[in-house]
Design a protein around this motif. Structure first.
Motif, PDB file in Angstrom:
ATOM      1  N   ILE A  81       0.852  -1.201   0.000  1.00  0.00           N
ATOM      2  CA  ILE A  81       0.000   0.000   0.000  1.00  0.00           C
ATOM      3  C   ILE A  81       0.885   1.248   0.000  1.00  0.00           C
ATOM      4  O   ILE A  81       1.827   1.362   0.798  1.00  0.00           O
ATOM      5  CB  ILE A  81      -0.952  -0.004   1.227  1.00  0.00           C
ATOM      6  N   GLY A  82       0.610   2.132  -0.886  1.00  0.00           N
ATOM      7  CA  GLY A  82       1.417   3.355  -0.982  1.00  0.00           C
ATOM      8  C   GLY A  82       2.437   3.283  -2.105  1.00  0.00           C
ATOM      9  O   GLY A  82       2.974   4.300  -2.523  1.00  0.00           O
ATOM     10  N   ILE A  83       2.706   2.060  -2.602  1.00  0.00           N
ATOM     11  CA  ILE A  83       3.645   1.923  -3.720  1.00  0.00           C
ATOM     12  C   ILE A  83       2.828   1.773  -5.006  1.00  0.00           C
ATOM     13  O   ILE A  83       1.853   1.016  -5.047  1.00  0.00           O
ATOM     14  CB  ILE A  83       4.557   0.684  -3.560  1.00  0.00           C
ATOM     15  N   LYS A  84       3.233   2.476  -6.058  1.00  0.00           N
ATOM     16  CA  LYS A  84       2.435   2.480  -7.291  1.00  0.00           C
ATOM     17  C   LYS A  84       2.988   1.490  -8.318  1.00  0.00           C
ATOM     18  O   LYS A  84       4.056   0.913  -8.139  1.00  0.00           O
ATOM     19  CB  LYS A  84       2.408   3.880  -7.884  1.00  0.00           C
ATOM     20  N   PHE A  85       2.242   1.332  -9.388  1.00  0.00           N
ATOM     21  CA  PHE A  85       2.674   0.495 -10.511  1.00  0.00           C
ATOM     22  C   PHE A  85       3.268   1.387 -11.590  1.00  0.00           C
ATOM     23  O   PHE A  85       2.800   2.502 -11.804  1.00  0.00           O
ATOM     24  CB  PHE A  85       1.484  -0.257 -11.108  1.00  0.00           C
ATOM     25  N   ASP A  86       4.282   0.870 -12.269  1.00  0.00           N
ATOM     26  CA  ASP A  86       4.811   1.578 -13.436  1.00  0.00           C
ATOM     27  C   ASP A  86       3.811   1.503 -14.586  1.00  0.00           C
ATOM     28  O   ASP A  86       3.495   2.492 -15.226  1.00  0.00           O
ATOM     29  CB  ASP A  86       6.132   0.934 -13.890  1.00  0.00           C
ATOM     30  N   ASP A  87       3.367   0.230 -14.832  1.00  0.00           N
ATOM     31  CA  ASP A  87       2.448   0.010 -15.953  1.00  0.00           C
ATOM     32  C   ASP A  87       1.498  -1.134 -15.557  1.00  0.00           C
ATOM     33  O   ASP A  87       1.799  -2.313 -15.786  1.00  0.00           O
ATOM     34  CB  ASP A  87       3.256  -0.357 -17.208  1.00  0.00           C
ATOM     35  N   LEU A  88       0.393  -0.765 -14.960  1.00  0.00           N
ATOM     36  CA  LEU A  88      -0.535  -1.759 -14.407  1.00  0.00           C
ATOM     37  C   LEU A  88      -1.092  -2.684 -15.503  1.00  0.00           C
ATOM     38  O   LEU A  88      -1.173  -3.895 -15.310  1.00  0.00           O
ATOM     39  CB  LEU A  88      -1.681  -1.064 -13.673  1.00  0.00           C
ATOM     40  N   SER A  89      -1.442  -2.080 -16.654  1.00  0.00           N
ATOM     41  CA  SER A  89      -2.041  -2.909 -17.709  1.00  0.00           C
ATOM     42  C   SER A  89      -1.048  -3.961 -18.213  1.00  0.00           C
ATOM     43  O   SER A  89      -1.419  -5.100 -18.491  1.00  0.00           O
ATOM     44  CB  SER A  89      -2.532  -2.038 -18.864  1.00  0.00           C
ATOM     45  N   ASP A  90       0.238  -3.576 -18.267  1.00  0.00           N
ATOM     46  CA  ASP A  90       1.266  -4.530 -18.703  1.00  0.00           C
ATOM     47  C   ASP A  90       1.416  -5.660 -17.671  1.00  0.00           C
ATOM     48  O   ASP A  90       1.579  -6.822 -18.039  1.00  0.00           O
ATOM     49  CB  ASP A  90       2.604  -3.799 -18.877  1.00  0.00           C
ATOM     50  N   VAL A  91       1.343  -5.303 -16.412  1.00  0.00           N
ATOM     51  CA  VAL A  91       1.462  -6.312 -15.351  1.00  0.00           C
ATOM     52  C   VAL A  91       0.301  -7.307 -15.443  1.00  0.00           C
ATOM     53  O   VAL A  91       0.500  -8.531 -15.360  1.00  0.00           O
ATOM     54  CB  VAL A  91       1.478  -5.642 -13.946  1.00  0.00           C
ATOM     55  N   VAL A  92      -0.904  -6.774 -15.651  1.00  0.00           N
ATOM     56  CA  VAL A  92      -2.082  -7.646 -15.750  1.00  0.00           C
ATOM     57  C   VAL A  92      -1.948  -8.555 -16.976  1.00  0.00           C
ATOM     58  O   VAL A  92      -2.206  -9.761 -16.905  1.00  0.00           O
ATOM     59  CB  VAL A  92      -3.382  -6.802 -15.829  1.00  0.00           C
TER      60      VAL A  92
END
Lengths: 306, 307
Positions: free
Chosen positions: A122-133
Motif C-alpha cells: 500500500i502506498g507503492i504504485k505500478f509503473d504500468d498496471l495494464s502490462d502487469v495484468v
C-alpha cells in the motif's frame, strides 16, 4: 463432471497441503514486499510494484506441479479413484476434473500472492498496471500448460515417485530453459589466451594482463587473437533450442517475466534483445495444454487401474 | 433366472500371462455368489474388469443385461458398489466425510443416507476420528459403506475378511448377510477362505488358472459334500428296496455303491440285505468337506502364486 468437480473441490479444500502451499505463497510474497520496501528506503530499488506482482510465477512454477502430483497421486494411493470409476464416472471426466481443480488451485495461489503484495505494498504504485495484468495472464496460461504436463505424468505414472517426477519436471524446465538462454547468448568467437591477471599499476588503476599459451604477455588487450567459441550453439541446434524455449513452459516463464531474451547476433557481433511475439507464446501454451491433455486422456482410457 | 452379471469368454492377458482365459460366469439376482480360488487364480482380475478398472483383452461381459461395449454400461455401473483389494477411502477424512465425498461423486442431492450407512456398518460412534486411525476391520466396513452409497443393488467385495480378527470376520459376515437378506442386494464376493465362504454363499464359482472350473449352487454343493455312509454292495436294486422299507434317504451312485444319508443301525441293515441275498463288501463314513471338494476340482500340484 460437476459432481466430480464438487468432490475434487471438497477433497482439495480438506487437504493440509493446499493451505501449506497458500501459506508458502503468502510468506514469499511477504518477504518480497518487505525486501522491496527495504531496498526502496536505501535507494536500491525503483518505487514500483510491477516486479513484485510478477514474482508469483517462478514460485508457482515449482509449487503447482508438486501440488498437482500430490493431489492426483493420493487418489491412486488411497484407491479412491476406484470409487469414481466403479460407480460409472467416465475416465475422461475424472481426468478433466482433476486438471480443472489444479487450475483452480493455480488461480487461488496467484490471488493469495497478489493480495499479500497489494496489502503489503500500500502506498507503492505500478509503473504500468495494464502490462502487469497482461503478463500475469500470459504467465497463468504458461503455468496452466505446465500443470497439464504434471497432470499427465501424475495420472500415467501412478507410483509415489510420480511426485518426484513432477518436481523434477518443474525444476528441469525452469533451469534448463535458463541454461539454454545463456548458451544462445554466447558469442561465436572468443579471445584466445591462456591466462589473465588483474594487476594494479603505479597510479592505482586496475588492469588486465593477458598471456598466450607460451606465457608471453599480449601487449595490446584489444588485439587478442580470436578463435571459434566452443560454447557457441550452431545451427540447426540453435533454431531447435530457440523453438524449444518458445514452446516449453520453462522458456516461456523467463520470456514473459523478462519481456524477451538475449541472443548473440553473428552479423552484428553483439548481444541483441529479442522477444517472441506474445500471441505465439499464448498459442504454444494452448497447444502444449491440449496436446498433453489429449494424450493423457487417450492413455488413461486404456490404463489398467490396480 | 435373472442374472446381474454374465461374462462370455472373458479374457485378460498381462503380456504373455493369461490372468483370465475364456472365463464364463453367471451371477443370479439376489444371490451371494462366492468366487473361490487360490491366490493368483484370477479372482481380483475378474472383479477389476467388471468394475471397469481394467479393460478385457478379449471377450465380453454384461451387467443387468447391458454389454460392456455399450455406452449404457456406465448407467449399469451406477447400480453397483465395490470394494476391490483395499478399501478405497480417504485416510485423512472421517467416516462421515468419506461417505459425504462419495455422495458428491454420485451426485446425490443430500447426505441423508450417511447416518444410516454409518449405523448399518457400525461406525456411527467414530466421531472426528480419521480413517487413517481406524483398525483394519473398521476400514473394511467403511469401504463397504462407501460402496453402499447410492443404494446399489449389486455389491462386489474382494477378499473382505482378509487380515481381520475373528470378531471382525463375524461382523463382516453378518453385514453381508444382512445386506443380502434385508436389502436384497446381490453380492459377488471373492475369497480363498473356504470355510468363511461356506457360511455365506448361495452360489459358488470355482476358479483356477484364470478359468471357471465349475459353477454350483449351495444346495448342490451341500448335497455333494453331505455326510453319509457309503456302502459297497453286490445288488443295488435289493439295497434300494431295503432302504425304502427302512424309510432312509439314500442315493445310488452306480451298480455297486450306495450313499445313505440318515443314521442307520448297521446290524439291522446288513441282516435285512442278507435276507434279500445282497452282500455288503464294505461300509465307510463318507464326508467330503468343501476343502477336499475344491482340491478335487483344482488339484494340488499346480497354481499357487502366479503374480
Amino acid at each position: 463432471m460437476m459432481k466430480l468437480l464438487s468432490a475434487n473441490f471438497y477433497s482439495m479444500l480438506h487437504t493440509k497441503r493446499l493451505w501449506l502451499g497458500a501459506a508458502f505463497m503468502a510468506g514469499l510474497a511477504g518477504i518480497e514486499i518487505y525486501a522491496k520496501r527495504r531496498y526502496m528506503s536505501q535507494g536500491f530499488a525503483d518505487a514500483a510494484l510491477d516486479e513484485c506482482i510478477l514474482s508469483f510465477a517462478p514460485m508457482l512454477f515449482i509449487l503447482l506441479p508438486i501440488v498437482c502430483g500430490l493431489f492426483i497421486n493420493t487418489d491412486y494411493h488411497d484407491g479412491t479413484i476406484r470409487n469414481k470409476i466403479t460407480v460409472g464416472r467416465s475416465r475422461g471426466s475424472v481426468y478433466i476434473a482433476n486438471l480443472l481443480i489444479v487450475w483452480l488451485v493455480e488461480i487461488f495461489y496467484t490471488v493469495v500472492h497478489v493480495v499479500v503484495v497489494l496489502v503489503g505494498g500500500i502506498g507503492i504504485k505500478f509503473d504500468d498496471l495494464s502490462d502487469v495484468v497482461f503478463r500475469s495472464g500470459l504467465l497463468l496460461l504458461t503455468i496452466a500448460a505446465l500443470a497439464a504436463v504434471a497432470a499427465f505424468i501424475a495420472t500415467i505414472v501412478t507410483g509415489r515417485y510420480a511426485l518426484v517426477l513432477c518436481a523434477l519436471l518443474a525444476i528441469g524446465l525452469m533451469f534448463g530453459s535458463q541454461m539454454m538462454n545463456d548458451m544462445l547468448a554466447n558469442p561465436d568467437m572468443t579471445a584466445d589466451y591462456e591466462q589473465v591477471l588483474m594487476v594494479t599499476d603505479e597510479d592505482g588503476n586496475m588492469q588486465y594482463e593477458f598471456y598466450d599459451h607460451e606465457g608471453n604477455k599480449y601487449t595490446d588487450p584489444d588485439d587478442l587473437p580470436m578463435v571459434p567459441n566452443p560454447g557457441y550453439v550452431r545451427e540447426p541446434l540453435r533454431s531447435i533450442m530457440r523453438k524449444y524455449n518458445d514452446v516449453s513452459p520453462g522458456g516461456q516463464l523467463w520470456e514473459i517475466i523478462r519481456g524477451g531474451h538475449v541472443e548473440w547476433d553473428k552479423e552484428k557481433q553483439e548481444r541483441v534483445e529479442l522477444a517472441t511475439p506474445v500471441w505465439q507464446l499464448a498459442l504454444y501454451s494452448v497447444v502444449v495444454t491440449a496436446g498433453f491433455t489429449v494424450l493423457g486422456l487417450l492413455l488413461f482410457k486404456r490404463k489398467d487401474l490396480k | 433366472m435373472e442374472y446381474v452379471l454374465q461374462t462370455s469368454a472373458l479374457g485378460k492377458t498381462y503380456r504373455s500371462f493369461k490372468a483370465l482365459d475364456n472365463f464364463n460366469i453367471s451371477v443370479p439376482k439376489g444371490s451371494i455368489y462366492g468366487i473361490v480360488g487360490k491366490n493368483g487364480a484370477g479372482k481380483t482380475t475378474l472383479l477389476r474388469l467388471i468394475c471397469g478398472l481394467q479393460m478385457p483383452t478379449y471377450g465380453t461381459y454384461s451387467l443387468y443385461g447391458i454389454n460392456d461395449g455399450s455406452p449404457d454400461i456406465v448407467k449399469a455401473r451406477r447400480r453397483m458398489g465395490a470394494v476391490v483389494e483395499t478399501p478405497s477411502i480417504y485416510l485423512d477424512m472421517t467416516a462421515t466425510d468419506n461417505l459425504r465425498q462419495q455422495c458428491r461423486v454420485l451426485g446425490l442431492p443430500d447426505f441423508s443416507c450417511v447416518p444410516e450407512l454409518l449405523e448399518l456398518v457400525g461406525l456411527s460412534d467414530t466421531g472426528r476420528k480419521k480413517a487413517k486411525n481406524f483398525s483394519l476391520g473398521m476400514r473394511q466396513r467403511l469401504g463397504i459403506a462407501v460402496a453402499l452409497c447410492g443404494e446399489p443393488d449389486f455389491l462386489v467385495l474382494d477378499e473382505p475378511v482378509n487380515g481381520l480378527d475373528p470378531q471382525g470376520i463375524v461382523e463382516i459376515r453378518e453385514l453381508i448377510l444382512k445386506l443380502n437378506r434385508e436389502r436384497d442386494i446381490t453380492v459377488l464376493i471373492s475369497s480363498h477362505i473356504l470355510e468363511e465362504m461356506h457360511k455365506l454363499a448361495t452360489h459358488y464359482g470355482f476358479i483356477d488358472g484364470g478359468c471357471m472350473i465349475r459353477e454350483i449352487s449351495a444346495e448342490e454343493l451341500e448335497a455333494t459334500c453331505r455326510k453319509c455312509i457309503r456302502a459297497d454292495v453286490s445288488d443295488t436294486q435289493a439295497t434300494a428296496l431295503v432302504l425304502d422299507e427302512m424309510q432312509l434317504e439314500y442315493k445310488i451312485l452306480d451298480n455297486k455303491q450306495v450313499d445313505i444319508y440318515d443314521a442307520v443301525n448297521m446290524s439291522k441293515l446288513i441282516s435285512a440285505l442278507s435276507e434279500k441275498g445282497c452282500e455288503v463288501f464294505s461300509v465307510q463314513n463318507h464326508d467330503e468337506s468343501l476343502e477336499s471338494y475344491f482340491l478335487s476340482l483344482v488339484g494340488t500340484g499346480k497354481g499357487g502364486e502366479r503374480r
